[in-house]
Design an enzyme around this catalytic site. Structure first.
Site, PDB file in Angstrom:
ATOM      1  N   LYS A 173       0.848  -1.183   0.000  1.00 37.50           N
ATOM      2  CA  LYS A 173       0.000   0.000   0.000  1.00 37.50           C
ATOM      3  C   LYS A 173       0.888   1.238   0.000  1.00 37.50           C
ATOM      4  O   LYS A 173       1.718   1.425   0.892  1.00 37.50           O
ATOM      5  CB  LYS A 173      -0.924   0.029   1.216  1.00 37.50           C
ATOM      6  CG  LYS A 173      -1.859   1.236   1.174  1.00 37.50           C
ATOM      7  CD  LYS A 173      -2.483   1.536   2.514  1.00 37.50           C
ATOM      8  CE  LYS A 173      -3.103   2.925   2.482  1.00 37.50           C
ATOM      9  NZ  LYS A 173      -3.517   3.392   3.808  1.00 37.50           N
ATOM     10  N   GLY A 234      -8.236   9.234   9.938  1.00 36.70           N
ATOM     11  CA  GLY A 234      -8.505   9.281  11.368  1.00 36.70           C
ATOM     12  C   GLY A 234      -9.597  10.230  11.795  1.00 36.70           C
ATOM     13  O   GLY A 234      -9.840  10.403  12.990  1.00 36.70           O
ATOM     14  N   ALA A 260      -9.668   5.580   4.452  1.00 38.40           N
ATOM     15  CA  ALA A 260      -9.589   6.730   5.365  1.00 38.40           C
ATOM     16  C   ALA A 260     -10.929   7.432   5.527  1.00 38.40           C
ATOM     17  O   ALA A 260     -11.672   7.615   4.576  1.00 38.40           O
ATOM     18  CB  ALA A 260      -8.538   7.742   4.922  1.00 38.40           C
ATOM     19  N   GLY A 261     -11.197   7.808   6.767  1.00 35.58           N
ATOM     20  CA  GLY A 261     -12.354   8.618   7.078  1.00 35.58           C
ATOM     21  C   GLY A 261     -13.567   7.878   7.605  1.00 35.58           C
ATOM     22  O   GLY A 261     -14.518   8.501   8.073  1.00 35.58           O
ATOM     23  N   ASN A 282      -8.855   1.751  10.138  1.00 42.72           N
ATOM     24  CA  ASN A 282      -8.056   1.448  11.318  1.00 42.72           C
ATOM     25  C   ASN A 282      -8.670   2.105  12.557  1.00 42.72           C
ATOM     26  O   ASN A 282      -9.190   1.445  13.453  1.00 42.72           O
ATOM     27  CB  ASN A 282      -6.617   1.904  11.116  1.00 42.72           C
ATOM     28  CG  ASN A 282      -5.679   1.485  12.242  1.00 42.72           C
ATOM     29  OD1 ASN A 282      -4.487   1.699  12.168  1.00 42.72           O
ATOM     30  ND2 ASN A 282      -6.167   0.865  13.297  1.00 42.72           N
ATOM     31  N   THR A 283      -8.669   3.449  12.568  1.00 41.93           N
ATOM     32  CA  THR A 283      -9.116   4.187  13.745  1.00 41.93           C
ATOM     33  C   THR A 283     -10.548   3.856  14.133  1.00 41.93           C
ATOM     34  O   THR A 283     -10.869   3.780  15.329  1.00 41.93           O
ATOM     35  CB  THR A 283      -8.969   5.701  13.502  1.00 41.93           C
ATOM     36  OG1 THR A 283      -7.633   5.976  13.059  1.00 41.93           O
ATOM     37  CG2 THR A 283      -9.247   6.485  14.760  1.00 41.93           C
TER      38      THR A 283
END
Length: 330
Positions: A173, A234, A260-261, A282-283
């Protein structure tokens, strides 16, 4: 694909000799009453990317392995990147968890088959310190090394060269960030890094802005998947521009994954409802009050979003349309 001509080829398919007429691998697969979109093909020891099955011709003497997933669940609805096929459309990260044990439990609960891993220096002062590989087995879960924290093409390329040396990984990635406040990608540096990595044999899945033009430029540069952001990394804001994500999906010839997001399960469902092949987060899991439960929620959301996309949503209307007929009322 008829085999009644004198020009038929001699092939070995899944260990058995067969005769087949000249044509593409896709033609051959269809002649076996299989769907090229639902199989993976190895030709003479090398994976043939699914996107090229209709262009690669079979030759006399070819040895082919044709495989698919069997068993319970939605195994017939797989996705493929760079010739590698996966059932789960959820990719999860390995940062921000309280420890490796919680991270491993979340991965298991999510059903993910791919995890992103950052490349960091070994703790030489404590070489026996626990490592991620002690908890998440890279033989069972695909590791996707990433370039988190890289702000130049050179740093990203160097990082992935080290990752390949350390673990033999070529599916990677790539992200090259523009600045620290927004963590938005620097697309000039990202495209430059993609070109170099592709020429060196890497298979880069690339984090990018939610711009269909930039996504196509990455594809032309050698990206095996494009990964437009839904919102800043995040942030948990969810997908901010559904229109451009949908345009990227419509124009891409490689997998598209929102990266993301994502903040909660409904955001993941939206990504799949838009036709994306998957979503990376992830977050959203790691910072949930109960990461394991959130991982389960994300798994269910991705499956629901994919089902909704395949089902085809109803059209939107300007005015109400009653479910029950108004004629014949008492």
């Amino acid at each position: 694909m008829s085999t009644d001509t004198a020009a038929s080829l001699t092939l070995t398919i899944n260990g058995e000799p067969r005769r087949a007429a000249p044509g593409t691998i896709a033609d051959l697969v269809r002649s076996l009453e299989l769907d090229p979109a639902k199989v993976a093909v190895e030709r003479n020891g090398e994976i043939v990317p699914r996107s090229t099955l209709g262009a690669v011709a079979v030759a006399d003497g070819d040895v082919l392995e044709i495989v698919h997933f069997v068993g319970g669940g939605q195994d017939d609805d797989t996705w493929t990147v760079a010739g590698r096929t996966f059932r789960s459309r959820l990719i999860v990260g390995t940062g921000k968890y309280k420890d490796f044990a919680q991270n491993a439990a979340a991965v298991e609960a999510s059903g993910a088959e791919i995890v992103t891993v950052a490349v960091r220096r070994v703790n030489v002062s404590d070489p026996k310190a626990p490592m991620l590989t002690d908890y998440i087995d890279p033989k069972k879960i695909t590791y996707l090394p990433n370039t988190a924290g890289c702000f130049t093409a050179e740093d990203a390329i160097r990082t992935l060269r080290l990752a390949r040396e350390a673990g033999g990984w070529d599916l990677v990635k790539l992200e090259v960030l523009g600045e620290a406040r927004t963590l938005y990608p620097n697309m000039v540096e990202t495209i430059r890094a993609t070109e170099v990595l592709a020429k060196e044999g890497f298979l880069p899945m690339v984090y990018c802005v939610d711009d269909p033009i930039a996504a196509k430029q990455l594809e032309d540069a050698g990206a095996v998947a494009v990964m437009p952001l839904g919102a800043p990394i995040g942030s948990g804001l969810g997908i901010q521009n559904r229109v451009t994500i949908r345009l990227i999906v419509e124009g891409a010839k490689v997998p598209v994954l929102v990266d993301a997001g994502v903040g909660t399960a409904s955001d993941a469902a939206v990504a799949l409802e838009l036709g994306c092949d998957g979503v990376l987060m992830n977050t959203a899991i790691a910072e949930a009050k109960d990461p394991i439960r959130m991982a389960r929620a994300m798994k269910a959301a991705v499956e629901a979003g994919r089902d909704a996309y395949l089902a085809g949503r109803m059209g939107t209307r300007k005015y109400a349309d009653p479910s029950s007929p108004l004629a014949g009322l008492i």
